[in-house]
Design a protein around this motif. Structure first.
Motif, mmCIF file in Angstrom:
data_model
loop_
_atom_site.group_PDB
_atom_site.id
_atom_site.type_symbol
_atom_site.label_atom_id
_atom_site.label_comp_id
_atom_site.label_asym_id
_atom_site.label_seq_id
_atom_site.Cartn_x
_atom_site.Cartn_y
_atom_site.Cartn_z
ATOM 1 N N ALA A 1 -17.634 57.903 36.300
ATOM 2 C CA ALA A 1 -16.376 57.262 35.939
ATOM 3 C C ALA A 1 -15.157 58.139 36.200
ATOM 4 C CB ALA A 1 -16.406 56.877 34.459
ATOM 5 N N TYR A 2 -15.349 59.346 36.688
ATOM 6 C CA TYR A 2 -14.213 60.244 36.898
ATOM 7 C C TYR A 2 -13.384 59.765 38.081
ATOM 8 C CZ TYR A 2 -11.428 64.314 38.034
ATOM 9 O OH TYR A 2 -10.387 65.146 38.318
ATOM 10 N N ARG A 3 -12.081 59.728 37.918
ATOM 11 C CA ARG A 3 -11.151 59.369 38.989
ATOM 12 C C ARG A 3 -10.171 60.523 39.152
ATOM 13 N NH1 ARG A 3 -14.588 56.468 40.300
ATOM 14 N NH2 ARG A 3 -14.815 54.339 39.603
ATOM 15 N N PRO A 4 -10.102 61.117 40.340
ATOM 16 C CA PRO A 4 -9.194 62.244 40.532
ATOM 17 C C PRO A 4 -7.736 61.787 40.512
ATOM 18 C CG PRO A 4 -10.134 61.596 42.621
ATOM 19 C CD PRO A 4 -10.810 60.774 41.564
ATOM 20 N N PRO A 5 -6.835 62.691 40.163
ATOM 21 C CA PRO A 5 -5.411 62.345 40.203
ATOM 22 C C PRO A 5 -4.998 61.962 41.624
ATOM 23 C CG PRO A 5 -5.742 64.451 39.122
ATOM 24 C CD PRO A 5 -7.052 64.030 39.681
ATOM 25 N N VAL A 6 -4.081 61.054 41.740
ATOM 26 C CA VAL A 6 -3.644 60.553 43.042
ATOM 27 C C VAL A 6 -2.968 61.651 43.863
ATOM 28 C CG1 VAL A 6 -2.172 58.858 44.200
ATOM 29 C CG2 VAL A 6 -3.391 58.240 42.120
ATOM 30 N N SER A 7 -2.268 62.559 43.210
ATOM 31 C CA SER A 7 -1.511 63.579 43.934
ATOM 32 C C SER A 7 -2.393 64.524 44.742
ATOM 33 C CB SER A 7 -0.652 64.381 42.960
ATOM 34 O OG SER A 7 -1.485 65.077 42.063
ATOM 35 N N ARG A 8 -3.654 64.665 44.381
ATOM 36 C CA ARG A 8 -4.542 65.592 45.108
ATOM 37 C C ARG A 8 -4.761 65.144 46.541
ATOM 38 N NH1 ARG A 8 -8.613 68.930 41.673
ATOM 39 N NH2 ARG A 8 -8.602 69.903 43.687
ATOM 40 N N GLU A 9 -4.761 63.842 46.790
ATOM 41 C CA GLU A 9 -4.966 63.334 48.137
ATOM 42 C C GLU A 9 -3.795 63.678 49.047
ATOM 43 O OE1 GLU A 9 -7.623 61.837 49.473
ATOM 44 O OE2 GLU A 9 -8.681 62.159 47.598
ATOM 45 N N ASP A 10 -2.615 63.776 48.469
ATOM 46 C CA ASP A 10 -1.417 63.997 49.270
ATOM 47 C C ASP A 10 -1.145 65.459 49.574
ATOM 48 O OD1 ASP A 10 -1.059 61.273 49.183
ATOM 49 O OD2 ASP A 10 0.202 61.370 47.385
ATOM 50 N N GLU A 11 -1.870 66.370 48.954
ATOM 51 C CA GLU A 11 -1.636 67.791 49.181
ATOM 52 C C GLU A 11 -2.033 68.163 50.601
ATOM 53 O OE1 GLU A 11 -3.665 70.207 46.393
ATOM 54 O OE2 GLU A 11 -2.697 69.295 44.665
ATOM 55 N N PRO A 12 -1.142 68.827 51.328
ATOM 56 C CA PRO A 12 -1.528 69.244 52.680
ATOM 57 C C PRO A 12 -2.491 70.424 52.604
ATOM 58 C CG PRO A 12 0.665 70.048 52.164
ATOM 59 C CD PRO A 12 0.225 69.182 51.009
ATOM 60 N N MET A 13 -3.423 70.458 53.527
ATOM 61 C CA MET A 13 -4.347 71.587 53.592
ATOM 62 C C MET A 13 -3.635 72.772 54.232
ATOM 63 S SD MET A 13 -8.015 69.984 54.665
ATOM 64 C CE MET A 13 -8.665 71.612 54.904
ATOM 65 N N GLU A 14 -4.002 73.973 53.796
ATOM 66 C CA GLU A 14 -3.443 75.166 54.405
ATOM 67 C C GLU A 14 -4.026 75.331 55.793
ATOM 68 O OE1 GLU A 14 -2.885 79.177 52.606
ATOM 69 O OE2 GLU A 14 -3.396 78.036 50.814
ATOM 70 N N SER A 15 -3.149 75.658 56.727
ATOM 71 C CA SER A 15 -3.636 75.783 58.097
ATOM 72 C C SER A 15 -4.326 77.133 58.288
ATOM 73 C CB SER A 15 -2.477 75.653 59.080
ATOM 74 O OG SER A 15 -1.534 76.670 58.833
ATOM 75 N N PHE A 16 -5.300 77.130 59.158
ATOM 76 C CA PHE A 16 -6.007 78.358 59.495
ATOM 77 C C PHE A 16 -5.291 79.034 60.649
ATOM 78 C CE2 PHE A 16 -9.535 75.635 57.933
ATOM 79 C CZ PHE A 16 -9.841 76.371 56.818
ATOM 80 N N ILE A 17 -5.604 80.311 60.857
ATOM 81 C CA ILE A 17 -5.062 80.977 62.025
ATOM 82 C C ILE A 17 -5.869 80.523 63.238
ATOM 83 C CG2 ILE A 17 -4.193 82.963 60.766
ATOM 84 C CD1 ILE A 17 -6.575 84.556 61.661
ATOM 85 N N PRO A 18 -5.288 80.596 64.429
ATOM 86 C CA PRO A 18 -6.034 80.190 65.624
ATOM 87 C C PRO A 18 -7.277 81.061 65.816
ATOM 88 C CG PRO A 18 -3.709 80.538 66.126
ATOM 89 C CD PRO A 18 -3.926 80.994 64.720
ATOM 90 N N ASP A 19 -8.280 80.496 66.442
ATOM 91 C CA ASP A 19 -9.535 81.218 66.646
ATOM 92 C C ASP A 19 -9.334 82.516 67.405
ATOM 93 O OD1 ASP A 19 -10.905 79.301 65.275
ATOM 94 O OD2 ASP A 19 -11.616 78.247 67.061
ATOM 95 N N TRP A 20 -8.482 82.506 68.438
ATOM 96 C CA TRP A 20 -8.279 83.730 69.221
ATOM 97 C C TRP A 20 -7.649 84.822 68.370
ATOM 98 C CZ3 TRP A 20 -3.287 85.356 69.488
ATOM 99 C CH2 TRP A 20 -2.287 84.405 69.259
ATOM 100 N N ASN A 21 -6.766 84.443 67.450
ATOM 101 C CA ASN A 21 -6.149 85.427 66.570
ATOM 102 C C ASN A 21 -7.164 85.955 65.565
ATOM 103 O OD1 ASN A 21 -4.349 87.008 65.204
ATOM 104 N ND2 ASN A 21 -2.899 85.375 64.792
ATOM 105 N N ALA A 22 -8.028 85.076 65.069
ATOM 106 C CA ALA A 22 -9.077 85.499 64.138
ATOM 107 C C ALA A 22 -10.026 86.483 64.821
ATOM 108 C CB ALA A 22 -9.837 84.293 63.629
ATOM 109 N N LEU A 23 -10.311 86.269 66.084
ATOM 110 C CA LEU A 23 -11.178 87.197 66.815
ATOM 111 C C LEU A 23 -10.505 88.559 66.993
ATOM 112 C CD1 LEU A 23 -12.732 84.799 69.455
ATOM 113 C CD2 LEU A 23 -13.825 85.799 67.445
ATOM 114 N N GLN A 24 -9.195 88.556 67.178
ATOM 115 C CA GLN A 24 -8.468 89.829 67.250
ATOM 116 C C GLN A 24 -8.563 90.573 65.924
ATOM 117 O OE1 GLN A 24 -4.519 88.591 68.353
ATOM 118 N NE2 GLN A 24 -4.967 88.687 70.539
#
Length: 148
Positions: free
Chosen positions: A44-67
Motif C-alpha cells: 500500500a505504500y505510495r511514494p511522494p510525487v516529487s520524487r519522480e520529478d527529481e533529475p538524476m545526477e549526471s555521470f562523468i563521460p566514460d573517457w574522463n572516468a578512464l583518465q
C-alpha cells in the motif's frame, strides 16, 4: 557516555578540484544508480510525487572516468585504498573500512590528503596541461584495399 565522532576534515583549496573529480568518478564507478521505491508488506505504500520529478545526477563521460582510473593507478596503494573507501560508494561505510585497515584517524586523514595530492599531481600533469596530447589514431589504409 558519549561516542567519539570523527570530525570531517577540510580539504585544502588547491585540492578541491581533485575531490570534486573523484566524487564524480565515484558516482560513475559504483553500480549504476536506479531510482528505487520503498515497499510495504501490504503493497500500500505510495511514494511522494516529487520524487519522480527529481533529475538524476549526471555521470562523468566514460573517457574522463578512464583518465581518472589511470591517474588513480599511479597513486600508491596505501593512499589509493583510502580514496576508494571515501569517494567510491560501497556497501561498507568509510569508517568501517578505516577500522578494517586498522588506521588511526590522523593517519586516515593524512592518507586522504596525500592521496588527493598525488592523484591531482599526476592527473593535472597528464591530462590538463598543454603538454598533454591525445594519442594519434593510426590506421593502416593499405591493408584495407581490395585484393584483385
Amino acid at each position: 557516555m558519549s561516542l567519539k565522532r570523527d570530525i570531517p576534515i577540510t580539504v585544502p583549496v588547491e585540492l578541491r578540484h581533485a575531490e570534486e573529480l573523484l566524487e564524480k568518478y565515484g558516482r560513475w564507478a559504483q553500480d549504476r544508480y536506479k531510482k528505487q521505491r520503498c515497499a510495504s508488506a501490504e503493497g500500500a505504500y505510495r511514494p511522494p510525487v516529487s520524487r519522480e520529478d527529481e533529475p538524476m545526477e549526471s555521470f562523468i563521460p566514460d573517457w574522463n572516468a578512464l583518465q581518472v582510473q589511470r591517474a588513480l593507478q599511479v597513486v600508491p596503494m596505501q593512499y589509493r585504498r583510502v580514496l576508494f573507501a571515501i569517494y567510491v560508494p560501497q556497501k561498507e561505510h568509510p569508517m568501517a573500512a578505516r577500522r578494517r585497515y586498522r588506521l588511526q584517524r590522523d593517519v586516515w586523514d593524512h592518507s586522504r590528503i596525500e592521496g588527493l595530492r598525488r592523484f591531482w599531481a599526476f592527473y593535472h600533469l597528464r591530462y590538463l596541461t598543454e603538454r598533454a596530447t591525445i594519442a594519434p589514431i593510426l590506421r593502416d589504409t593499405e591493408s584495407c584495399a581490395l585484393v584483385a
